[in-house]
Design an enzyme around this catalytic site. Structure first.
Site, mmCIF file in Angstrom:
data_model
loop_
_atom_site.group_PDB
_atom_site.id
_atom_site.type_symbol
_atom_site.label_atom_id
_atom_site.label_comp_id
_atom_site.label_asym_id
_atom_site.label_seq_id
_atom_site.Cartn_x
_atom_site.Cartn_y
_atom_site.Cartn_z
ATOM 1 N N SER A 143 0.726 -1.160 0.146
ATOM 2 C CA SER A 143 0.162 0.053 -0.131
ATOM 3 C C SER A 143 0.923 0.956 -0.022
ATOM 4 C CB SER A 143 -0.664 0.049 1.212
ATOM 5 O OG SER A 143 -1.519 1.450 1.441
ATOM 6 N N TYR A 157 -2.487 -1.845 10.284
ATOM 7 C CA TYR A 157 -2.412 -2.149 8.757
ATOM 8 C C TYR A 157 -1.362 -1.543 8.188
ATOM 9 C CZ TYR A 157 -4.276 -1.494 4.021
ATOM 10 O OH TYR A 157 -4.496 -1.638 2.894
#
Ligand code: NAD
Length: 257
Positions: A143, A157
């Protein structure tokens, strides 16, 4: 066709990036092993492909479980004879993931079990299959948060995606002379369920949009095209990259009005 006669395994292929990538890879000639914990969504992806004349097979697997990962790779080889492309894409973003003080150990452990251990287990069983096929391509979904910090915290995350990026680089080095390329795909914020279930008001959306130079969220299909390049032989000299597809976020200081 850019993936003619290839076999690709895609985790999290019931929705979002995985779904769009499965459809695109199949249209480009690959046979697809659809992996998901959501059977209804996974079956639906498979039947979209087969009803369009493509080759696909769904298998239920939880990427955080070793036995499931071994089974999904076995399923690819049994069903389609080999594995050429491994897309470790499944991931979660937990609703209770926050800063260090608020994030519970359970949330941390679950996030790492799926987002990090899931990629490791995919590689543990998938890379030997790629070797049996004479080489191949691994794509791991990281990401943009592996590269930038956010003041809207999701500590588990973000940390998990940093681990995916570091893991991908090291895997790329380990296998660089075995005809196996490993790249991390780093999407920006996308218009998929994973993010949009949290950005559920215009104000919340706008808080993010001001940081995106292009002024919009990305689409899963735009990630699928990036994955297609990384998976194809056109990327034959590309390994170990953090392949960023983020509407310009990681180049931004002040964004356009
Ligand atoms: P999504 O929620 O739309 O789809 C994820 C799929 O993974 C779902 O079908 C889900 O059932 C499946 N899944 C969840 N846990 C699983 C498990 N343990 N085993 C197997 N399958 C599992 O999400 P998405 O937006 O398509 O995200 C895909 C990947 O992209 C994730 O790794 C995510 O972290 C990453 N990503 C997303 C964004 C974004 O803004 N959406 C941005 C950067 C990175």
């Amino acid at each position: 066709m850019r993936l003619k006669d290839k076999v690709a395994l895609i985790t999290g292929a019931g929705n979002g990036i995985g779904l769009e990538t499965a459809l695109l890879f199949a249209a480009e000639g690959a046979a697809i092993v659809i992996v998901d914990v959501n059977d209804r969504a996974g079956e639906a992806t498979a039947s979209k492909i087969t009803s369009a004349g493509g080759r696909a097979s769904f298998i239920h697997a939880d990427v955080s479980r070793a036995a499931d990962c071994e089974a999904m790779v076995g399923h690819a080889e049994e069903t389609f004879g080999k594995l050429n492309i491994l897309f470790n894409n499944a991931g979660i973003s937990h609703a209770q993931d926050d800063d260090a003080m608020s994030t519970t150990e359970d949330v941390w452990d679950l996030t790492f079990a799926i987002n990090v251990k899931g990629v490791y287990l995919g590689c543990k069983y998938g890379i030997p299959a790629l070797k049996r096929a004479g080489g191949g391509a691994v794509i791991n979904t990281a990401s943009f948060v592996a590269l930038l910090g956010a003041a809207t915290p999701q500590l588990a995350y973000t940390s998990s995606k940093g681990a995916v990026l570091a893991m991908s680089r090291e895997l790329a080095m380990i296998h660089a002379r075995e005809n196996i390329r490993v790249n991390a795909l780093c999407p920006g914020p996308l218009n998929t369920e994973l993010l949009m279930k949290y950005l559920d008001t215009p104000e919340k959306k706008q808080r993010r949009l001001v940081h995106i130079p292009m002024g919009r969220f990305g689409e899963a299909k735009e990630m699928a095209y990036a994955a297609l390049y990384l998976a194809s032989d056109e990327a034959s000299f590309v390994t170990g990259t953090a392949f960023t597809v983020d509407g310009g976020i990681t180049s931004a200081y002040v964004t356009p009005d």
